[in-house]
Design an enzyme around this catalytic site. Structure first.
Site, mmCIF file in Angstrom:
data_model
loop_
_atom_site.group_PDB
_atom_site.id
_atom_site.type_symbol
_atom_site.label_atom_id
_atom_site.label_comp_id
_atom_site.label_asym_id
_atom_site.label_seq_id
_atom_site.Cartn_x
_atom_site.Cartn_y
_atom_site.Cartn_z
ATOM 1 N N TYR A 1 -6.074 8.377 2.281
ATOM 2 C CA TYR A 1 -5.590 7.044 2.692
ATOM 3 C C TYR A 1 -6.762 6.191 3.166
ATOM 4 O O TYR A 1 -6.960 5.056 2.709
ATOM 5 C CB TYR A 1 -4.537 7.216 3.796
ATOM 6 C CG TYR A 1 -4.072 5.925 4.436
ATOM 7 C CD1 TYR A 1 -3.452 4.918 3.696
ATOM 8 C CD2 TYR A 1 -4.236 5.716 5.807
ATOM 9 C CE1 TYR A 1 -3.012 3.743 4.304
ATOM 10 C CE2 TYR A 1 -3.796 4.542 6.418
ATOM 11 C CZ TYR A 1 -3.191 3.558 5.652
ATOM 12 O OH TYR A 1 -2.764 2.395 6.259
ATOM 13 N N LYS B 1 -8.361 2.838 1.310
ATOM 14 C CA LYS B 1 -8.333 1.547 2.008
ATOM 15 C C LYS B 1 -9.761 1.014 2.192
ATOM 16 O O LYS B 1 -9.993 -0.200 2.113
ATOM 17 C CB LYS B 1 -7.625 1.673 3.363
ATOM 18 C CG LYS B 1 -6.136 1.975 3.278
ATOM 19 C CD LYS B 1 -5.288 0.869 2.656
ATOM 20 C CE LYS B 1 -4.966 -0.242 3.603
ATOM 21 N NZ LYS B 1 -3.937 -1.172 3.074
ATOM 22 N N ALA C 1 0.839 -1.201 0.000
ATOM 23 C CA ALA C 1 0.000 0.000 0.000
ATOM 24 C C ALA C 1 0.865 1.238 0.000
ATOM 25 O O ALA C 1 2.041 1.193 0.364
ATOM 26 C CB ALA C 1 -0.890 0.023 1.249
ATOM 27 N N THR D 1 -6.894 -0.651 7.960
ATOM 28 C CA THR D 1 -6.475 0.372 8.914
ATOM 29 C C THR D 1 -7.649 0.975 9.678
ATOM 30 O O THR D 1 -8.778 1.021 9.177
ATOM 31 C CB THR D 1 -5.752 1.497 8.146
ATOM 32 O OG1 THR D 1 -5.586 2.624 8.999
ATOM 33 C CG2 THR D 1 -6.553 1.960 6.931
HETATM 34 N N1 LIG Z 1 2.455 0.493 9.933
HETATM 35 C C1 LIG Z 1 1.295 0.806 10.490
HETATM 36 O O1 LIG Z 1 1.258 1.436 11.583
HETATM 37 C C2 LIG Z 1 -0.006 0.381 9.838
HETATM 38 C C3 LIG Z 1 -1.202 0.644 10.526
HETATM 39 C C4 LIG Z 1 -2.415 0.256 9.939
HETATM 40 C C5 LIG Z 1 -2.421 -0.420 8.728
HETATM 41 N N2 LIG Z 1 -1.255 -0.645 8.075
HETATM 42 C C6 LIG Z 1 -1.322 -1.343 6.779
HETATM 43 O O2 LIG Z 1 -0.392 -2.412 6.786
HETATM 44 C C7 LIG Z 1 0.149 -2.612 5.488
HETATM 45 C C8 LIG Z 1 1.669 -2.628 5.555
HETATM 46 O O3 LIG Z 1 2.111 -1.413 6.146
HETATM 47 P P1 LIG Z 1 3.664 -1.131 6.429
HETATM 48 O O4 LIG Z 1 3.723 -0.221 7.613
HETATM 49 O O5 LIG Z 1 4.421 -2.390 6.450
HETATM 50 O O6 LIG Z 1 4.015 -0.268 5.130
HETATM 51 P P2 LIG Z 1 5.404 -0.066 4.385
HETATM 52 O O7 LIG Z 1 6.559 -0.318 5.312
HETATM 53 O O8 LIG Z 1 5.313 1.257 3.708
HETATM 54 O O9 LIG Z 1 5.402 -1.225 3.291
HETATM 55 C C9 LIG Z 1 4.562 -1.146 2.175
HETATM 56 C C10 LIG Z 1 4.797 -2.350 1.284
HETATM 57 O O10 LIG Z 1 4.032 -2.167 0.085
HETATM 58 C C11 LIG Z 1 4.903 -2.265 -1.044
HETATM 59 N N3 LIG Z 1 4.412 -1.373 -2.101
HETATM 60 C C12 LIG Z 1 4.087 -0.071 -1.994
HETATM 61 N N4 LIG Z 1 3.690 0.398 -3.198
HETATM 62 C C13 LIG Z 1 3.756 -0.644 -4.055
HETATM 63 C C14 LIG Z 1 3.487 -0.786 -5.442
HETATM 64 N N5 LIG Z 1 3.038 0.239 -6.177
HETATM 65 N N6 LIG Z 1 3.662 -2.008 -6.002
HETATM 66 C C15 LIG Z 1 4.116 -3.060 -5.255
HETATM 67 N N7 LIG Z 1 4.397 -2.984 -3.947
HETATM 68 C C16 LIG Z 1 4.220 -1.775 -3.364
HETATM 69 C C17 LIG Z 1 6.269 -1.858 -0.537
HETATM 70 O O11 LIG Z 1 7.298 -2.336 -1.377
HETATM 71 P P3 LIG Z 1 8.775 -1.641 -1.382
HETATM 72 O O12 LIG Z 1 9.013 -1.123 0.001
HETATM 73 O O13 LIG Z 1 9.707 -2.741 -1.781
HETATM 74 O O14 LIG Z 1 8.702 -0.533 -2.369
HETATM 75 C C18 LIG Z 1 6.260 -2.526 0.839
HETATM 76 O O15 LIG Z 1 6.539 -3.896 0.695
HETATM 77 C C19 LIG Z 1 -0.435 -1.513 4.600
HETATM 78 O O16 LIG Z 1 -1.500 -2.068 3.862
HETATM 79 C C20 LIG Z 1 -0.954 -0.479 5.576
HETATM 80 O O17 LIG Z 1 -2.080 0.202 5.048
HETATM 81 C C21 LIG Z 1 -0.042 -0.265 8.597
#
Ligand SMILES: NC(=O)c1ccc[n+]([C@@H]2O[C@H](COP(=O)([O-])OP(=O)(O)OC[C@H]3O[C@@H](n4cnc5c(N)ncnc54)[C@H](OP(=O)(O)O)[C@@H]3O)[C@@H](O)[C@H]2O)c1
Length: 290
Positions: free
Chosen positions: A136, A140, A72, A113
């Site tokens: 965002y 989602k 995402a 989220t």
């Molecule tokens: N972290 C939080 O606090 C939190 C809270 C609520 C929900 N979430 C949800 O949890 C999920 C993961 O979050 P995260 O914190 O791990 O995020 P993150 O560290 O930003 O990782 C995002 C992932 O998505 C990949 N990605 C982004 N754009 C892409 C594209 N256009 N094509 C293919 N891959 C793509 C990235 O690949 P690369 O890095 O290799 O580019 C990475 O593997 C998301 O869906 C987010 O909405 C996170």
């Protein structure tokens, strides 16, 4: 089970990939985009999720029994500044993934989220009506609706703010705060912004449970403490042996009461529901270099 993790190179994805590779009985296929693959024993595949042909090709190679979709544009500000890309990455690509899961008979676990809610009246339960107020959150929520309408065997897992050790050169709120307080610098934190912080390894317990159990529907997996960001920062200072007086209370211009009530999900999945004390203690114990 053959498991495809889309977005495995991200903060949460790295933990999911590592956990599933080390769990018995899984063959793991992991996708990355801008970041290089991790040497964790998974089969890594570069993927741009807005490229429908590339997605199709990866499904053909992986032939997944289950897909964990984490990819995402996950930063609220970045999505606000790039609304069309946010819609393409978060919503349109998720539609394509849900359709491929339906075509191939794969189970889909989609990571969502608390931002699907409006922040007026948290903590929110699984069946509370979403009303996103950010790009965002809207993208989602659009993705959630695509998952629920296009796939047959689906779970949506919503979470709140996730903390833990990030990959080298990446950032996460708790390590940044710890570094700041260690240097004796103050941190201003709002007393009217609420979240249910969850330690990444505890979140991964919920994700893995949903991969392995066919529990269709919406699930909330977050920490058991519903706290202000001020209380969160004070707790971090205390648990890391730093000076809590460096955390300075402030009032945000707008009240923000997000956060998730996870009572039903934790009972349904039979999982413990740790809070900040356990999460921060586990994070300290897992500090890199220990
Ligand atoms: N972290 C939080 O606090 C939190 C809270 C609520 C929900 N979430 C949800 O949890 C999920 C993961 O979050 P995260 O914190 O791990 O995020 P993150 O560290 O930003 O990782 C995002 C992932 O998505 C990949 N990605 C982004 N754009 C892409 C594209 N256009 N094509 C293919 N891959 C793509 C990235 O690949 P690369 O890095 O290799 O580019 C990475 O593997 C998301 O869906 C987010 O909405 C996170």
């Amino acid at each position: 089970m053959r498991v495809l993790i889309i977005g495995a190179s991200g903060f949460i994805g790295r933990y999911v990939s590592h956990r599933l590779v080390n769990a018995a009985g899984h063959t793991v296929f992991s996708s990355c985009n801008s970041r290089p693959p991790v040497d964790d024993g998974a089969s890594w595949h570069p993927l741009e999720i807005t490229d429908a042909a590339a997605l199709d090709a990866l499904f053909t190679v992986a032939r997944p029994d289950a897909v964990v979709h984490l990819a995402a544009m996950a930063d609220v500000g970045t999505a606000e500044r790039n609304p069309e890309t946010a819609a393409a990455v978060n919503a349109t690509a998720t539609e394509a993934i849900a359709s491929l899961c339906e075509r191939d008979g794969s189970r889909l676990v989609f990571m969502s989220t608390e931002y699907v809610f409006d922040g007026q009246n948290g903590p929110y339960r699984e069946n509370d009506p979403p009303a996103p107020t950010t790009q965002y959150g809207r993208t989602k929520f659009d993705a959630e609706q695509a998952v629920a309408s296009l796939a047959s065997n689906w779970s949506i897992l919503r979470t709140s703010i996730v903390y833990g050790w990030p990959a080298p050169a990446r950032r996460n709120f708790v390590p940044m705060l710890v570094e700041r307080l260690r240097e004796g610098e103050p941190h201003h934190a709002p007393t009217n912004v609420y979240r249910s912080p969850v330690y990444v390894a505890h979140l991964v317990d919920g994700i893995v449970r949903l991969v392995e159990a066919d529990d269709i529907g919406i699930h909330h997996v977050a920490g058991s403490d519903w706290v202000t960001m001020y209380e969160f920062a004070v707790k971090v200072a205390q648990k890391f042996g730093l000076d809590p007086d460096l955390v300075i209370p402030l009032t945000d211009p707008t009240d923000d009461r997000l956060g998730l009530d996870c009572t039903r999900t934790m009972a349904d999945l039979g999982l413990p529901h740790p809070g900040l004390d356990d999460g921060l203690a586990a994070m300290r114990a897992a500090a890199p270099g220990r």
